[in-house]
Design an enzyme around this catalytic site. Structure first.
Site, PDB file in Angstrom:
ATOM      1  N   ARG A 139       2.992 -13.285 -20.732  1.00 32.14           N
ATOM      2  CA  ARG A 139       3.107 -12.987 -19.308  1.00 32.14           C
ATOM      3  C   ARG A 139       3.890 -11.730 -19.051  1.00 32.14           C
ATOM      4  O   ARG A 139       4.873 -11.457 -19.731  1.00 32.14           O
ATOM      5  CB  ARG A 139       3.828 -14.123 -18.610  1.00 32.14           C
ATOM      6  CG  ARG A 139       2.974 -15.337 -18.560  1.00 32.14           C
ATOM      7  CD  ARG A 139       3.772 -16.497 -18.152  1.00 32.14           C
ATOM      8  NE  ARG A 139       2.845 -17.577 -17.883  1.00 32.14           N
ATOM      9  CZ  ARG A 139       3.168 -18.685 -17.275  1.00 32.14           C
ATOM     10  NH1 ARG A 139       4.409 -18.853 -16.865  1.00 32.14           N
ATOM     11  NH2 ARG A 139       2.276 -19.608 -17.061  1.00 32.14           N
ATOM     12  N   ARG A 163      -8.745 -30.306 -12.358  1.00 36.02           N
ATOM     13  CA  ARG A 163      -7.861 -29.708 -13.367  1.00 36.02           C
ATOM     14  C   ARG A 163      -6.573 -29.235 -12.702  1.00 36.02           C
ATOM     15  O   ARG A 163      -6.605 -28.502 -11.709  1.00 36.02           O
ATOM     16  CB  ARG A 163      -8.545 -28.531 -14.048  1.00 36.02           C
ATOM     17  CG  ARG A 163      -7.623 -27.842 -15.075  1.00 36.02           C
ATOM     18  CD  ARG A 163      -8.316 -26.728 -15.850  1.00 36.02           C
ATOM     19  NE  ARG A 163      -8.338 -25.473 -15.154  1.00 36.02           N
ATOM     20  CZ  ARG A 163      -7.954 -24.301 -15.685  1.00 36.02           C
ATOM     21  NH1 ARG A 163      -7.532 -24.231 -16.931  1.00 36.02           N
ATOM     22  NH2 ARG A 163      -8.025 -23.201 -14.979  1.00 36.02           N
ATOM     23  N   THR A 195     -16.378 -22.146 -18.963  1.00 36.19           N
ATOM     24  CA  THR A 195     -15.557 -21.662 -17.841  1.00 36.19           C
ATOM     25  C   THR A 195     -16.061 -20.327 -17.316  1.00 36.19           C
ATOM     26  O   THR A 195     -16.896 -19.677 -17.941  1.00 36.19           O
ATOM     27  CB  THR A 195     -14.090 -21.465 -18.266  1.00 36.19           C
ATOM     28  OG1 THR A 195     -14.005 -20.284 -19.083  1.00 36.19           O
ATOM     29  CG2 THR A 195     -13.559 -22.647 -19.042  1.00 36.19           C
ATOM     30  N   LYS A 248      -9.181 -25.946 -25.899  1.00 35.13           N
ATOM     31  CA  LYS A 248      -9.681 -24.716 -25.262  1.00 35.13           C
ATOM     32  C   LYS A 248      -9.748 -23.626 -26.312  1.00 35.13           C
ATOM     33  O   LYS A 248      -8.744 -23.271 -26.916  1.00 35.13           O
ATOM     34  CB  LYS A 248      -8.722 -24.277 -24.150  1.00 35.13           C
ATOM     35  CG  LYS A 248      -8.991 -24.967 -22.825  1.00 35.13           C
ATOM     36  CD  LYS A 248      -7.869 -24.710 -21.863  1.00 35.13           C
ATOM     37  CE  LYS A 248      -8.009 -23.433 -21.063  1.00 35.13           C
ATOM     38  NZ  LYS A 248      -6.782 -23.228 -20.238  1.00 35.13           N
TER      39      LYS A 248
HETATM   40  C1  LIG Z   1     -10.086 -21.491 -18.223  1.00 37.96           C
HETATM   41  C2  LIG Z   1      -9.497 -20.512 -18.875  1.00 37.96           C
HETATM   42  O1  LIG Z   1      -8.148 -20.472 -19.108  1.00 37.96           O
HETATM   43  P1  LIG Z   1      -7.007 -20.526 -18.021  1.00 37.96           P
HETATM   44  O2  LIG Z   1      -6.265 -21.776 -18.270  1.00 37.96           O
HETATM   45  O3  LIG Z   1      -6.216 -19.303 -18.349  1.00 37.96           O
HETATM   46  O4  LIG Z   1      -7.649 -20.471 -16.680  1.00 37.96           O
HETATM   47  C3  LIG Z   1     -10.262 -19.393 -19.447  1.00 37.96           C
HETATM   48  O5  LIG Z   1      -9.668 -18.580 -20.149  1.00 37.96           O
HETATM   49  O6  LIG Z   1     -11.471 -19.331 -19.191  1.00 37.96           O
HETATM   50  K   LIG Z   2      -3.257 -22.881 -18.637  1.00 39.30           K
HETATM   51 MG   LIG Z   3      -7.551 -18.983 -20.402  1.00 39.03          MG
END
Ligand SMILES: C=C(OP(=O)(O)O)C(=O)O
Ligand SMILES: [K+]
Ligand SMILES: [Mg+2]
Ligand SMILES: Nc1ncnc2c1ncn2[C@@H]1O[C@H](COP(=O)(O)OP(=O)(O)O)[C@@H](O)[C@H]1O
Length: 499
Positions: A71, A30, A285, A228
């Site tokens: 941010r 990734r 995740t 996501k």
């Molecule tokens: C993988 C995640 O997002 P990010 O892209 O912020 O790491 C997350 O929130 O679990």
């Molecule tokens: K991201």
């Molecule tokens: Mg995230």
């Protein structure tokens, strides 16, 4: 069989470390465009290509978007100490220096979005939520565009990139930002990305917009979109998002902050069940945060990885652990070992019955063939299922029934044309299998016949078997289930190997 996605970054970008990551079991890399330049990610990718060549292990590429990420900007990178009960102001005035009193943010409409009593979380990029570098704020009042907050815990923000999350608040920024579009059009096109990981997906429309964007760039019409789910807004529209997306990432990092802690497990189980029934890959995740700095996970984390497998996950996504962690390779192998123990006790037969019932009757022909192949393989104790496919559809359907043995997906390239040029499909489809539990893809040589017709020609099936033998998943006297088309009909057959 459960796949591992590694976020690549400072601690995982040399050829040597990436090779070790691939050998340890990483099958998707990734690239998170929330940080780093095009050139930086390109350099990492060139190293990945070398590592793939050296190890002969396939690896898919995932581009992760920035999206409507809030941010806190700390230009000077000086540490910012925040004391519990003190007051701090979030301001969209980005000319201000970040300090203990003022935190500049990249979003002008925060004051309109939040109200008194709301919580705002500010943490280091890829925060775990428990470190002393993250802070919880409570909104006291808004003044013009500023949001005045009370600090709930003492913390020192360190580094340059801090993400903020206002709990259960709608952020009116586009899900696919202009910079994301640009990253896809340049870096994405140049590198034939297999997956877009769409941060903060909130509606099915978000997925459709990315699909339309991808379709402008030739080969990228084959790129898959993984939505996501990172906040309650995405959760509310989960069913419609699942219909539109090719897969789902349960982004527990952000979601775990948007949801009350006691609700996280339930969402995980419900969402994964829906993905499984739809036959679409589910990724989880933030599993072993503590391995960012220590060589072993906590017991809670180790148990959580196993439970993710039992809940139906196809893949585990590692973030800080591989990106900036001290033990990127150990993390991958530890997570892999836990997954494989959990796979051994996964109740396949209960799951199989549930899925057949859910699909109902009449089943599509292909689904009926796929489920029969899995059932036959289990009944005859086959060591592997070999499936021929071009689109990957047959392989995905077999994986949907969660066979207990590996599925060797033999991807046959197809020649296509847009009337201007010829191209082969197959490479995307093979790599996209690398995120699905149990599937091991290989690209077939289109010049070979499916099966041997005389003693001298090399058939695709023979090459696949040799591949399986070399990988140690096929041994002499094993039984193998093969799913393929003969003439017009799909068949499932059982082969007994001699030596
Ligand atoms: C993988 C995640 O997002 P990010 O892209 O912020 O790491 C997350 O929130 O679990
Ligand atoms: K991201
Ligand atoms: Mg995230
Ligand atoms: N090139 C091929 N040779 C033999 N059988 C194939 C081939 N491609 C697909 N099959 C078989 O055809 C059936 C349909 O599979 P599917 O994956 O939907 O095909 P496609 O990839 O062409 O969309 C399955 O039984 C699959 O195993």
């Amino acid at each position: 069989m459960t796949k591992i996605i590694g976020t690549v970054g400072p601690k995982s970008r040399s050829v040597e470390v990436i090779e070790a990551c691939l050998k340890a079991g990483m099958s998707v890399a990734r690239f998170d465009f929330s940080w780093g330049s095009d050139e930086y990610h390109q350099e990492t990718l060139e190293n990945l290509k070398k590592a793939v060549k050296n190890t002969k292990k396939l690896c898919a590429i995932m581009l992760d978007t920035v999206g409507p990420e809030l941010r806190v900007l700390n230009k000077s990178e000086k540490p910012i100490a925040l004391e519990a009960d003190a007051t701090v102001t979030l301001t969209p005035d980005t000319s201000m220096e970040a300090s203990s009193e003022v935190l500049p943010i990249n979003y002008a409409n925060l004051a309109q979005a939040v109200k008194q009593g709301d919580t705002i979380f500010v943490g280091q990029y890829l925060f775990t939520g428990s470190e002393t570098t993250s802070v919880w704020l409570e909104v006291v009042e808004t003044k013009g565009q500023d949001v005045i907050c009370c600090v709930k815990n003492s913390a020192t923000l360190a580094g340059s990139l801090f993400t903020a999350q206002a709990s259960q608040v709608h952020i009116d920024l586009p899900t696919l930002t202009e910079s994301d579009k640009e990253a896809i059009a340049t870096w994405g096109v140049r590198n034939s990305i297999d997956f877009v990981s769409l941060s903060y997906t909130r509606h099915a429309e978000d997925v459709r917009a990315v699909r339309a964007h991808l379709s402008k760039y030739g080969d990228l019409n084959q790129t898959q979109i993984f939505a996501k789910i990172e906040n309650v807004e995405g959760l509310k529209h989960f069913d419609e998002i699942l219909q539109e997306a090719d897969g789902i990432i349960l982004s527990r990092g952000n979601l775990g902050i948007d949801l009350p802690p006691e609700k996280v497990f339930l969402f995980q189980k419900a969402a994964m069940y829906k993905c499984n029934m739809a036959g679409k890959p589910a990724v989880v995740t933030r599993v072993v945060d503590s391995m960012t700095n220590t060589p072993r996970p906590t017991r809670a984390e180790a148990t959580d990885v196993a439970n993710a497998v039992l809940d139906g996950a196809d893949a585990i996504l590692l973030g800080a652990e591989t990106l900036r962690g001290l033990f990127p390779v150990d993390t991958i192998s530890t997570v892999g070992k836990i997954c494989s123990e959990a796979e051994k006790v996964y109740n396949q037969s209960v799951y199989f019955k549930k899925t057949v019932k859910f699909v109902g009757e009449p089943m599509s022909h292909l689904e009926s063939i796929a489920s029969s192949a899995v059932r036959a393989a289990i009944k005859v104790k086959a060591s592997v299922i070999v499936v021929f496919t071009s689109s990957g559809r047959a392989a995905r359907l077999i994986a949907k029934y969660r066979p207990t043995m590996p599925v060797l997906s033999v991807v046959i390239p197809c020649l296509t044309t847009n009337q201007l040029r010829w191209s082969f499909t197959g490479a995307f489809q093979a790599r996209q299998c690398l995120v699905i539990r149990g599937i091991f893809p290989m690209l077939a040589d289109p010049r070979h016949p499916a099966e041997t017709t005389n003693a001298t020609n090399e058939s695709v099936l023979k090459v696949a078997m040799d591949h399986g033998k070399a990988a140690g998943i096929i041994k002499p006297h094993d039984r193998i289930v093969v799913c393929q088309k003969v003439g017009d009909s799909s068949v499932v057959k059982i082969i007994e190997l001699e030596e």
